[in-house]
Design a protein around this motif. Sequence first.
Motif, PDB file in Angstrom:
ATOM      1  N   ARG A 307       0.886  -1.099   0.001  1.00  0.00           N
ATOM      2  CA  ARG A 307       0.045   0.087   0.019  1.00  0.00           C
ATOM      3  C   ARG A 307       0.784   1.192   0.034  1.00  0.00           C
ATOM      4  N   ARG A 311       1.651   3.942  -3.061  1.00  0.00           N
ATOM      5  CA  ARG A 311       1.310   5.241  -2.938  1.00  0.00           C
ATOM      6  C   ARG A 311       2.269   6.196  -3.167  1.00  0.00           C
ATOM      7  N   GLU A 312       3.521   6.129  -2.681  1.00  0.00           N
ATOM      8  CA  GLU A 312       4.613   6.925  -2.899  1.00  0.00           C
ATOM      9  C   GLU A 312       4.868   7.034  -4.273  1.00  0.00           C
ATOM     10  N   LYS A 315       2.474   9.412  -5.855  1.00  0.00           N
ATOM     11  CA  LYS A 315       2.600  10.692  -5.639  1.00  0.00           C
ATOM     12  C   LYS A 315       3.951  11.401  -5.582  1.00  0.00           C
ATOM     13  N   PHE A 332      -4.069  11.375  -6.010  1.00  0.00           N
ATOM     14  CA  PHE A 332      -5.368  11.016  -5.650  1.00  0.00           C
ATOM     15  C   PHE A 332      -5.683   9.191  -5.499  1.00  0.00           C
ATOM     16  N   GLN A 335      -3.853   7.465  -2.928  1.00  0.00           N
ATOM     17  CA  GLN A 335      -4.538   7.480  -1.546  1.00  0.00           C
ATOM     18  C   GLN A 335      -5.531   6.323  -1.195  1.00  0.00           C
TER      19      GLN A 335
END
Length: 780
Positions: A307, A311-312, A315, A332, A335
């Motif tokens: 997860r 996510r990183e 982003k 988005f 997340q």
Amino acid sequence: MMVAAIFFAQVSPVAAQSSTAAANASDTASPQEGSEPSLDDLISILENEETRAKLLESLKAAAYQAPEEGGEDGALLDAPDPDRTLPARIAEGVRSFIGSIGETGSEVLASVRSSGNLLSGAGSLDIPAILEAVLPVGLVAIVVFFVLGLGRLVKAPIFRSLAETSEHASPLNKLLLLALSGFIDALSIVLSWAAGVVAASVFANGQPGFNQQLFLNAFLVIEMIKVSLGLFVSPNYPGLRLTPFSNRQASYWYFWLSRFISILGYTFLFVAPVIRSATTVQAADATRFIVVVICVLIGISLILKNRGTVRERLKRAKKEGDRSVGAHINAFIGQIWWVVAIGFVLAAFIVWLRSPEEGLSFLTIGTLKTIAAMAVGGLIVSVLSRWITSGIPIPESVKDKLPLLEKRVNSFIPNALTVIRVFVVIAVLAYVLEAWTLASYSTWLASDMGQSIVGGLIGAGIILVIGVAIYIAVSSWIEYRLNPNYGTIPTARERTLLSLFRNAFTITMVVVVAMLVLSQVGIDIAPLLAGAGVVGLAIGFGAQKFVQDIITGAFIQIQNAMNEGDIVEVNGVTGTVEQLTVRSVGLRTIDGTWCLIPFSSVDQVANYSKDFAYYVADIGVAYREDTADVEAMMVDAFEELKTTAVADNLIGNMEMWGVQELGDSAVVMRGRVMTKPGTQWGVGRAYRGIIKRMADERGIEIPFPHMTVWFGEDRKGNAPPIRMTDPETSAPKIEAERADRLQPQGAAPSSSTDYGTSDVGGKTIPPGGGDVDAAGPGRG
């Protein structure tokens, strides 16, 4: 008839009860049962007072009686009212949402009960019978995987060579190399499958057994799916990878996804059918259920484990300062991606529980379509992104002939590729939604509106591509024609006309392409053309100077009065023509001033660079000098001029005209020499320098205006003394300094200057006010 039917439907019970009385009173009878009501029946009912009264009572009762559930009136009352208020609509939506949640909960409970039923069949597993059925397949599996391993050993050097070749290849060539590697990989799978078929036929002394054929089919399908997955991530050969995965990520996800494919594929396509044939249907269902639950748990654990990593990564662009829409969307998604992924896994599991056969088929087809669409779309988007980033390279040989072609191509192609990339993403999303029956875009495309919109967009795109290609081709041809290093050197007139043609062609091309694109997307261009005509007429009346500029400029171009690079005098301004359009001319004067002159204000053009020029030498000498000596000096000066740096600008010999003017203080001698256009001023400066030196050497006086100085006197009439240097001591010193400055007679100047004919860039220097012969009254 409709009115009669409605009324008769309401009053028919009453009419049936009093049919006898009504018949005796008015000789009317109620309609026979099953007969169609008519206006005569309605009239007969209304004429009878008793039946009329009963009809009114029935209508009043029906007006205040609630309709039966499920009837037509009930359906009409339950139908949504378009005039309902906003709170009513919100309440209806909330009620529907709560109802859908309740239905989902009921389906989940039913799925839990189904899972219990599926798990109950595990007790009927017969391990010895299963082993006995699988044992003949084991020998075939050994042959298949042995041949597959040999194929991997053979493929490894080939793939390494393809990866090394693709490291410096263009995106298109890399895509072709990737497709070649996929073909080789698929060929090895087919050969392994064929080896298994041969082995099964040999072991079975004929055709392969049923279980053996199940295994071979499962092997072929599963390994082909892995080949598609390998093309997408390329775990072992990063040189062939088109997707933005690192080596660790590609190997990690390929490992787990390939394991999921193998476990589920062999379970559903081989193990479960074998167990079903060897034991019971319940045992096969229990086996599938256990395997699916294990895969669901492993999948959820992998999603939770990765997860933060995913996510990183999503982003990263936003953290590095990217403020584009794509960066915000990726951030988005980073997340919430894990929630969506877990929801998808659980939803797929529930759908399979609710309908193991149809649900499995639906999930398999939807998942395969989604993976295929994302793989193909991802490859296309990746190739387009690389082209957008790196641009389209142009060979050096072409760049030498067309220096601006690469810049011109890369100013259009990346924008077009960006639009294509957006359409690819939209197409992938539409295909995925349709694969899961969330939308039906194929139906919309089959409709008249869909075909009109899509056809219009495709037609507009084709027109834009053709227009840009024509513009690039014409501009490149003009650029090649203006390149002095290739072909024939263009003349000044050709440069001017080609520049004007390029501007006119660009404007015309933009207008035509814009009109065609608007017509393709469904916009009627007839009003636009009519409006353009009216606006053009209004501009023609209101912009007479503009029209005069264009007409005068057109005639100037037709008469070839001036071209770019010429030295001209327009409206009292003398300079070099740097910009020439059909409306105005831009001049650069000797002091660097840039002047824009509209053609409507031009009444005379003086071109100093037309074909050839003359330098007219007017040399003034004192009256006491012999004109023959002066003519000899001018001829000798010209002979020396031919040895200087401006000799290449001379076309003919010196023409001596003799005495031109008997002035107030000088006799003016005139001569003339033909020069190249635009070089007469540099030739004149060099010639006058030689004349001044020769006049000093030969003692020929060049007169100049004199001035008498009066020092005044005192009251006694005596003038103050004048302090002068002793001539006996100062004369030798002055003569020595003069001898040092002057060169011997007949020697050429040591400077290699062209006397202001051209600047360091090779451009012709325009004359100043004193350079133009007609501007001054006196001498050359």
